[in-house]
Design a protein around this motif. Structure first.
Motif, PDB file in Angstrom:
ATOM      1  N   PRO A 162      49.322  -8.351  14.118  1.00 53.34           N
ATOM      2  CA  PRO A 162      50.151  -8.604  12.931  1.00 53.34           C
ATOM      3  C   PRO A 162      49.378  -8.393  11.631  1.00 53.34           C
ATOM      4  O   PRO A 162      48.197  -8.730  11.536  1.00 53.34           O
ATOM      5  CB  PRO A 162      50.550 -10.076  13.092  1.00 53.34           C
ATOM      6  CG  PRO A 162      50.461 -10.328  14.551  1.00 53.34           C
ATOM      7  CD  PRO A 162      49.318  -9.494  15.047  1.00 53.34           C
ATOM      8  N   ILE A 188      55.081  -6.869  12.063  1.00 52.79           N
ATOM      9  CA  ILE A 188      54.800  -6.577  13.465  1.00 52.79           C
ATOM     10  C   ILE A 188      55.494  -5.283  13.840  1.00 52.79           C
ATOM     11  O   ILE A 188      56.324  -4.760  13.082  1.00 52.79           O
ATOM     12  CB  ILE A 188      55.243  -7.728  14.393  1.00 52.79           C
ATOM     13  CG1 ILE A 188      56.749  -7.989  14.237  1.00 52.79           C
ATOM     14  CG2 ILE A 188      54.447  -8.995  14.089  1.00 52.79           C
ATOM     15  CD1 ILE A 188      57.285  -9.060  15.168  1.00 52.79           C
ATOM     16  N   SER A 189      55.176  -4.766  15.026  1.00 60.62           N
ATOM     17  CA  SER A 189      55.694  -3.440  15.387  1.00 60.62           C
ATOM     18  C   SER A 189      57.060  -3.465  16.046  1.00 60.62           C
ATOM     19  O   SER A 189      57.829  -2.508  15.920  1.00 60.62           O
ATOM     20  CB  SER A 189      54.701  -2.717  16.304  1.00 60.62           C
ATOM     21  OG  SER A 189      54.517  -3.449  17.502  1.00 60.62           O
ATOM     22  N   CYS A 222      50.187  -1.550  13.537  1.00 58.43           N
ATOM     23  CA  CYS A 222      50.297  -2.948  13.975  1.00 58.43           C
ATOM     24  C   CYS A 222      49.944  -3.105  15.451  1.00 58.43           C
ATOM     25  O   CYS A 222      49.403  -4.146  15.851  1.00 58.43           O
ATOM     26  CB  CYS A 222      51.711  -3.467  13.714  1.00 58.43           C
ATOM     27  SG  CYS A 222      52.114  -3.711  11.975  1.00 58.43           S
ATOM     28  N   SER A 237      44.621  -7.657   7.697  1.00 58.23           N
ATOM     29  CA  SER A 237      44.745  -8.162   9.052  1.00 58.23           C
ATOM     30  C   SER A 237      44.863  -9.676   9.049  1.00 58.23           C
ATOM     31  O   SER A 237      44.174 -10.377   8.294  1.00 58.23           O
ATOM     32  CB  SER A 237      43.524  -7.752   9.878  1.00 58.23           C
ATOM     33  OG  SER A 237      43.550  -8.386  11.154  1.00 58.23           O
TER      34      SER A 237
END
Length: 346
Positions: free
Chosen positions: A265, A189-190, A260, A163
């Motif tokens: 992030p 990131i998603s 995520c 993380s």
């Protein structure tokens, strides 16, 4: 079935002797034993296949009774009718489900469920979790937010994740895989909309290029800035990327995206000892690095056998991009995308 049909309708015409008929009896008994093993195998597959093999066992009993001249006609008709119905449904369900890649016609769950080896936690060097379960995803997310380093699947190969809220966890990644300190770690990131909300000072050309390559197996190196704090990278700002640049990954992978979304992030790098081949299955991650990890999110075989293609976009406004590492997406395809994007921006 063919043997029984031949014996049933041709046996009398050929006037088989009693000894020959008893030979068919012995064959029927042997087939009964063999089919019993098939029933056991079918119990691990689905209910339709189990019913089919079970009815086949009854059909073989009919064959046996037929060789002994003791088969009731009504029993024969009922058995064949049931066998035909199950065969037709099984074939239809398999065909439809295969064509549409979805279980439109149920086949039923297996009667006997296999115990997956990696679920035996005491034998494993670290906790593991099944990517198909929400509870497992939350478990790995909790480990990451507590400062742990976990092996996770991506749209390419398996990665080590930490993380961005825990800089020490990112430092641990270097120790876990003996990664040289001068090699920067990227962030994951998603979706692109997370970037939009952080409002980085990207040019229209860079935005358009990223929208064409994300999500997917391409990683973009862009300029670092205060916008990373809005993205959620704050505490790990000095631990990811270089002094002036950062590499961003947006995997085309539902599990990684959900992870995520929960944690924010993630700092990621390939889940392998530095200099060794990438890990393409969760067992590889467990066997090679499990004793150093806080958890592994298991998702079976990876979608690719090599990592993402890394593209340097720092000079994109000058009309130039550079392939730093050619991975799962060929360099030729990356340049084709870039040229197409440039042409639409003119």
């Amino acid at each position: 079935m063919a043997t029984w049909t031949w014996f049933r309708f041709s046996g009398n015409l050929l006037q088989l002797s009693a000894e020959a008929a008893y030979g068919f009896t012995a064959g029927a008994i042997a087939l009964l034993v063999i089919n019993a093993f098939l029933m056991l195998i079918a119990a691990y597959r689905n209910l339709v296949l189990l019913f089919l093999t079970s009815v086949m066992e009854v059909v073989l009993v009919c064959f046996l009774l037929s060789t002994l001249q003791r088969l009731p006609y009504e029993f024969e008709i009922a058995t064949l009718a049931l066998f035909s119905i199950i065969c037709i449904y099984g074939a239809l369900a398999s065909l439809v489900n295969c064509i549409f890649s979805h279980r439109l016609l149920p086949m039923g769950p297996p009667l006997i469920k296999e115990k997956v080896r990696w679920e035996s936690v005491p034998e494993l060097p670290c906790p593991v979790a099944n990517s198909r379960l929400t509870s497992s995803l939350m478990k790995i997310a909790g480990l990451l937010e507590e400062g742990g380093v976990c092996g996770v699947p991506t749209d390419t190969v398996y990665a080590l994740a930490a993380s961005c809220k825990n800089p020490r966890a990112i430092e641990n990644i270097y120790n876990i895989k003996d990664r040289p300190a001068e090699k920067p770690i990227c962030i994951c990131i998603s979706n692109v909309e997370q970037l939009v909300e952080a409002k980085p000072p990207f040019s229209p050309l860079l935005w358009e290029f990223m929208r064409n390559v994300y999500p997917g197996g391409i990683s973009c190196i862009v300029s670092k800035g205060d916008w990373l704090f809005k993205l959620g990278v704050g505490p790990a700002y000095d631990r990811v990327g270089t002094k002036d640049s950062i590499m961003i990954r947006v995997p085309d992978h539902t599990v990684t995206g959900h992870l995520c979304d929960i944690t924010g992030p993630l700092a990621i790098t390939s889940a392998n000892p530095s200099g060794e081949p990438d890990s393409t299955h969760h067992t590889m991650v467990i066997n090679r690095l499990g004793h150093k990890l806080q958890g592994v999110l298991c998702d079976g075989d990876s979608n690719e056998v090599v990592a993402s293609t890394v593209v340097n976009c720092l000079k994109i406004d000058e009309g130039t991009i550079t392939i730093v590492r050619e991975g799962c997406v060929p360099a030729v395809k990356v340049h084709q995308i870039f040229e197409r994007v440039k042409s639409t921006m003119v």
